[in-house]
Design an enzyme around this catalytic site. Structure first.
Site, PDB file in Angstrom:
ATOM      1  N   ASP A 217       0.819  -1.224   0.000  1.00 39.33           N
ATOM      2  CA  ASP A 217       0.000   0.000   0.000  1.00 39.33           C
ATOM      3  C   ASP A 217       0.844   1.262   0.000  1.00 39.33           C
ATOM      4  OD1 ASP A 217      -2.428  -1.203  -0.067  1.00 39.33           O
ATOM      5  OD2 ASP A 217      -2.673  -1.273   2.115  1.00 39.33           O
TER       6      ASP A 217
ATOM      7  N   TYR B  49       6.508  -9.988   7.285  1.00 37.42           N
ATOM      8  CA  TYR B  49       6.284  -8.554   7.460  1.00 37.42           C
ATOM      9  C   TYR B  49       6.803  -8.126   8.829  1.00 37.42           C
ATOM     10  CZ  TYR B  49       3.239  -7.730   3.416  1.00 37.42           C
ATOM     11  OH  TYR B  49       2.742  -7.564   2.148  1.00 37.42           O
TER      12      TYR B  49
END
Lengths: 245, 245
Positions: free
Chosen positions: A52, A110
């Site tokens: 994003d 992540y």
């Protein structure tokens, strides 16, 4: 035709995310342009997945097909010479023609960084989320383990994004402390839209005492987005590593 | 009159260093202005010492005298509210009226960060020195120990800056590796102008094979600036901590 796999680091600040879109600065488009400048070919760069707007990557992976005869040793440096400093090709390797950066991806890791000091950091301010209220690290450590394993993470997904299933497996969910920083690391077979940022937000709620660690399983099972914590901002998030067989 | 000691973090990028000077953005002047805005007093902020243009600080220390009745708990947040995001007061404490941030300083710890990957980093590019040629870390580790102890560091000092003596004691000289990064940490009773950056440059020459580790003592003893390595750039340097009795 050669098939090239790139490992890419980028500072997400200022980009509208990975994916190519008209009139908006994006990472995929910038790299495609740089490759075109050095090979003379219009190529299609296939990423392991999107990130994003504002999200960073330490090890995004992408691949493209090319007829260039530039040696693999020189290729990453040549592409870097055409890129903005906020995107760096860390390595390039020649892969089998069947390799596909998205379809062959078996998992991702992540990282989410929280600065838990009262004042935040002057130096790393764009690279971590600042939470000035003291978090209970012990409780967060207890809570994070409930995310491990196979679960339906429907409640940890932002609206938007099409998924056949919302079941995902988190192989490893870890939290560590480095002075004023709390670092969350999640390794899994795949992540839903905003899933890491919602898990991090839920762990912050645990740290604030709003949620008890042993409530996590119930929250996951409820599949209710309202029960989980808020979505933390993108600038604390890093795509750290992408896995292949 | 109250005497306040501040611990300060700053991102040196864009500043012409710590010291106040007309028409040039500097850290001391910015903090003095912020304090004036919240206390209404013109104060003089005394730093532990200067840092050069571009050099960062994780723990610079400075003190000032004030008649404000703002509580010590609220003071750092109040000052931060008036500061640019690249300067953060990490803490404020009330100290004895005799405390002087420069005269009472007993030592400092500096850090120098080298990114030794071929491509450098997209995310931390302004926060470390990029050396793309592979350095021999083992040799650098061997060499750094020769800097420990009391020496005349005349050869590790840039011209300019007045010093009664160029003798300094380095209590601890350490080097560590963190993936693609090499981190040098020096703790000493004081450092000459550019001394840390010249020591780091000399260690890079060792890593490149231009200087042997066992030549370091001879280079120090020569007191000859020409024998030492080059001065590395400021953006890899951090004032990490300032010590007081």
């Amino acid at each position: 035709m050669r098939n090239i796999k790139l490992t890419i680091e980028y500072d997400g600040k200022g980009f509208n995310g990975w994916q190519k879109q008209p009139n908006k600065l994006n990472i995929q488009g910038e790299i495609e342009l740089a490759i075109e400048q050095i090979t003379g070919e219009k190529i299609e760069l296939i990423g392991s997945g999107r990130t994003d707007a504002g999200v960073h990557a330490l090890g995004q992976v992408a691949s493209f097909k090319t007829n260039t005869d530039i040696s693999i040793e020189k290729l990453s440096m040549a592409i870097n010479s055409q890129l903005k400093k906020s995107i760096v090709i860390k390595s390039a390797e020649e892969v089998n023609n069947n390799f596909h950066a998205r379809y062959n991806c078996t998992g991702k890791r992540y990282r989410y960084i929280i600065n838990n000091s009262r004042s935040g950091s002057a130096i790393y301010r764009g690279l971590e989320y600042h939470m000035p209220v003291k978090l209970d690290y012990g409780k967060m450590k207890e809570a994070i383990k409930y995310f491990e394993g196979e679960h339906d993470f429907k409640g940890f997904k932002a609206t938007g994004g099409k998924n056949k299933t919302t079941v995902r497996t988190i192989h490893k969910a870890e939290i560590s402390k480095d002075n004023e920083r709390i670092i969350i690391e999640l390794t899994g077979d795949g992540f839903l839209y905003n899933m890491v940022r919602i898990i991090a937000g839920t762990l912050v709620d645990v740290g604030l005492g709003k949620i008890n660690p042993d409530e996590i399983s119930t929250i996951i099972d409820s599949k209710d987005r309202e029960k989980a914590g808020k979505t933390l901002p993108p600038h604390g998030l890093y795509l750290a590593e992408v896995y292949y067989e």
